[in-house]
Write a protein that holds these residues in place. Structure first.
Motif, PDB file in Angstrom:
ATOM      1  N   LEU A  44       1.582   8.412   2.118  1.00 53.88           N
ATOM      2  CA  LEU A  44       0.081   8.701   1.720  1.00 53.88           C
ATOM      3  C   LEU A  44       0.050   9.682   0.386  1.00 53.88           C
ATOM      4  O   LEU A  44      -0.907   9.692   0.014  1.00 53.88           O
ATOM      5  CB  LEU A  44      -0.345   9.739   2.998  1.00 53.88           C
ATOM      6  N   MET A  45       1.159  10.431   0.442  1.00 53.47           N
ATOM      7  CA  MET A  45       1.171  11.213  -1.027  1.00 53.47           C
ATOM      8  C   MET A  45       1.560  10.221  -2.346  1.00 53.47           C
ATOM      9  O   MET A  45       2.007  10.915  -3.368  1.00 53.47           O
ATOM     10  CB  MET A  45       1.813  12.472  -0.616  1.00 53.47           C
ATOM     11  N   THR A  46       1.497   9.101  -2.172  1.00 51.97           N
ATOM     12  CA  THR A  46       1.874   8.324  -3.330  1.00 51.97           C
ATOM     13  C   THR A  46       0.830   7.556  -4.128  1.00 51.97           C
ATOM     14  O   THR A  46      -0.049   7.020  -3.070  1.00 51.97           O
ATOM     15  CB  THR A  46       3.099   7.252  -3.225  1.00 51.97           C
ATOM     16  N   THR A  47       0.546   7.714  -5.251  1.00 52.11           N
ATOM     17  CA  THR A  47      -0.667   6.987  -5.870  1.00 52.11           C
ATOM     18  C   THR A  47       0.210   6.127  -7.018  1.00 52.11           C
ATOM     19  O   THR A  47       1.022   6.632  -7.669  1.00 52.11           O
ATOM     20  CB  THR A  47      -1.590   7.838  -6.531  1.00 52.11           C
ATOM     21  N   ILE A  48      -0.470   4.847  -6.895  1.00 50.87           N
ATOM     22  CA  ILE A  48       0.061   3.966  -7.798  1.00 50.87           C
ATOM     23  C   ILE A  48      -1.082   3.424  -8.931  1.00 50.87           C
ATOM     24  O   ILE A  48      -2.320   3.175  -8.472  1.00 50.87           O
ATOM     25  CB  ILE A  48       0.482   2.677  -7.096  1.00 50.87           C
TER      26      ILE A  48
END
Ligand SMILES: Cc1cc2nc3c(=O)[nH]c(=O)nc-3n(C[C@H](O)[C@H](O)[C@H](O)COP(=O)(O)OP(=O)(O)OC[C@H]3O[C@@H](n4cnc5c(N)ncnc54)[C@H](O)[C@@H]3O)c2cc1C
Length: 453
Positions: free
Chosen positions: A167-171
């Motif tokens: 959830l705390m990963t943004t691509i």
């Protein structure tokens, strides 16, 4: 449905110029024709002009949508000869010299200017758009903001550490200016703005991945500036992956170079395609769908029809097509507006357009930016200050609201982001996910994301 003529009253025998699109190009063209003896009708599917370069700040909660949008009618209300129609254009009937709207009505023209801009291209994978919105409209920016903020909210109430990490990963796909600006701003949101607001998660550990298929980010800038931007992103904790392709996108993550990376938020900033204006006219377009226009911006073979901005391909002094930039569209709009006024009022010939580069810029977070003026280059804090001054100036010119612009600059410099609203649907929690090798059949060989030039 009976065809309704939507020519604005009063109808007189002054020539009628119809401009489709009130973006940077169309609006500048309309303003130049304002106050002349020419009747002008501007048609746009939105009732506002959008200051697109600051959209990423709406997506990362630094600005509210209304800060960067202005009603078209308000901008043009000082010109009695300019009329505005809110409507979606669906085609052009050049034989009958009229523009056809989605509701079946039509608007006749003597001269037609197509300034309908561009949208993101997913290289044949339009289904990715649902999961990975591009950043082109206010709706896109609000959706990205809701996902970014919604994922932190969900991570806060999730016990599963793998799900929390996902959830705390943004691509962010595409290492052009949009990707770089978005990555820097998203990193600052997580590292500084939100750092003290949560109790169970540490937002500073959020992962921001900027994925670029080419060998370097900011490929349109000199290498020295793109290397600087990469170092500045490193300092903000952004992981920059160059030479790595996003091969597939699905709800919950993306396959990057054969590896599935779970992510709560994915943003697309990789490819651009022109509006369908070329299809409406049935004329030749380049690979990006842009209409190849003559030096005076006229469409060859169609008398009285012109195209400009992102939807037109115009050769620069070096013979290459000019880049898709607001300053290109604006200069073309000013040029064409003046030329049409001189042509229609005094019978003057239509002169060729010549672009003057005012400098290309990208910002990397709160205190770093790059500026390329051709012969001169700037990077670092001073470049950031120049960027800030230029944008305050542009916003003031845009909205005539000095106070609002200065407030924005202050909030931005002090990381106080007031526009942290989650509107629309909060994304559903992800199933627990872990990074894994993608099975071979999930790894198409040829699909490679390209860069926004
Ligand atoms: C996220 C992002 C950041 C950017 N940053 C910068 C930057 O920092 N500097 C820079 O110089 N450039 C930047 N650009 C590029 C710049 O925004 C574009 O080059 C510029 O907006 C092009 O202007 P335009 O007038 O051709 O089209 P647009 O500004 O896109 O305007 C097109 C208009 O046409 C209307 N329209 C489209 N189709 C229809 C239809 N069928 N019927 C009716 N109306 C229609 C739209 O509603 C819109 O108002 C950025 C672009 C993006 C996406």
């Amino acid at each position: 449905m009976p065809q309704l003529n939507r020519t604005p009253a009063p109808v007189d025998n002054h020539p009628h110029v119809v401009i489709v699109g009130a973006g940077f190009g169309g609006l500048a063209c309309a303003a130049e024709l304002g106050g002349t003896n020419v009747r002008v009708t501007v048609i746009d599917r939105r009732n506002y002009h959008l200051f697109v370069p600051l959209l990423y700040q709406v997506a990362t909660a630094a600005l509210s949508p209304a800060d960067i949008a202005q009603p078209i009618r308000k901008v043009l209300n000082r010109y009695p000869n300019v009329d505005v129609i809110l409507g979606e254009v669906k085609g052009v009937d050049h034989a009958a010299r009229r523009v056809v709207l989605a509701d079946g009505s039509f608007v006749p023209y003597d001269r037609l200017v197509l300034a309908t801009g561009s949208s993101y291209s997913y290289f044949g994978h339009d289904e990715w758009a649902k999961v990975a919105p591009g950043l082109k409209t206010i709706e896109d920016a609000r959706q990205i903001r809701a996902r970014l903020l919604g994922c932190f909210e969900q991570a806060e109430v999730t016990a599963d550490p793998e799900q929390q990490k996902a959830l705390m990963t943004t691509i962010i796909v595409g290492g052009g200016p949009t990707g770089v600006e978005m990555a820097g701003s998203a990193a600052e949101l997580a590292r500084y703005t939100l750092a003290r607001d949560f109790r169970r998660i540490d937002t500073r550990s959020a992962r921001i991945l900027l994925v670029e298929a080419g060998p370097r980010i900011l490929a349109a800038f000199p290498e020295e500036l793109s290397n600087y931007a990469r170092r500045a992103l490193d300092r903000l904790g952004v992981t920059v992956l160059t030479g790595q392709a996003v091969e597939r996108i699905e709800a919950g993550g993306a396959v990057i170079n054969g590896r599935f990376v779970p992510a709560g938020t994915i943003v697309w900033g990789a490819g651009v395609k022109a509006s369908p204006a070329g299809t409406w006219l049935g004329v030749e377009t380049d690979r990006a769908g842009r209409i190849s226009v003559a030096p005076d911006l006229s469409v060859p073979g169609l008398e009285g029809v012109y195209a400009l901005g992102d939807t037109a391909a115009v050769a620069g002094d070096d013979g290459k097509p000019l880049p898709g930039l607001a300053q290109v569209a604006k200069q073309q709009g000013i040029h064409l507006g003046r030329a049409l006024a001189a042509n229609l009022e005094r019978g003057e010939a239509m002169p060729a357009f010549r672009f003057r580069m005012r400098g290309n810029t990208a910002i990397v977070g709160r205190s770093a930016a790059v500026f390329d003026f051709g012969r001169y280059r700037l990077k670092g804090w001073f470049a950031w200050l120049l960027w800030a001054i230029v944008h305050v100036y542009l916003l003031v010119g845009f909205e005539k609201r000095l106070l609002v612009s200065l407030q924005w600059l202050w909030r931005y410099m002090t990381y106080q982001r007031g526009a942290r609203l989650i509107t629309g649907d909060v994304p559903a929690p992800l199933p627990p996910t872990v990074e894994r090798e993608a099975p071979a059949e999930e790894r198409p060989q040829e699909e490679r994301q390209r860069n926004r030039a």
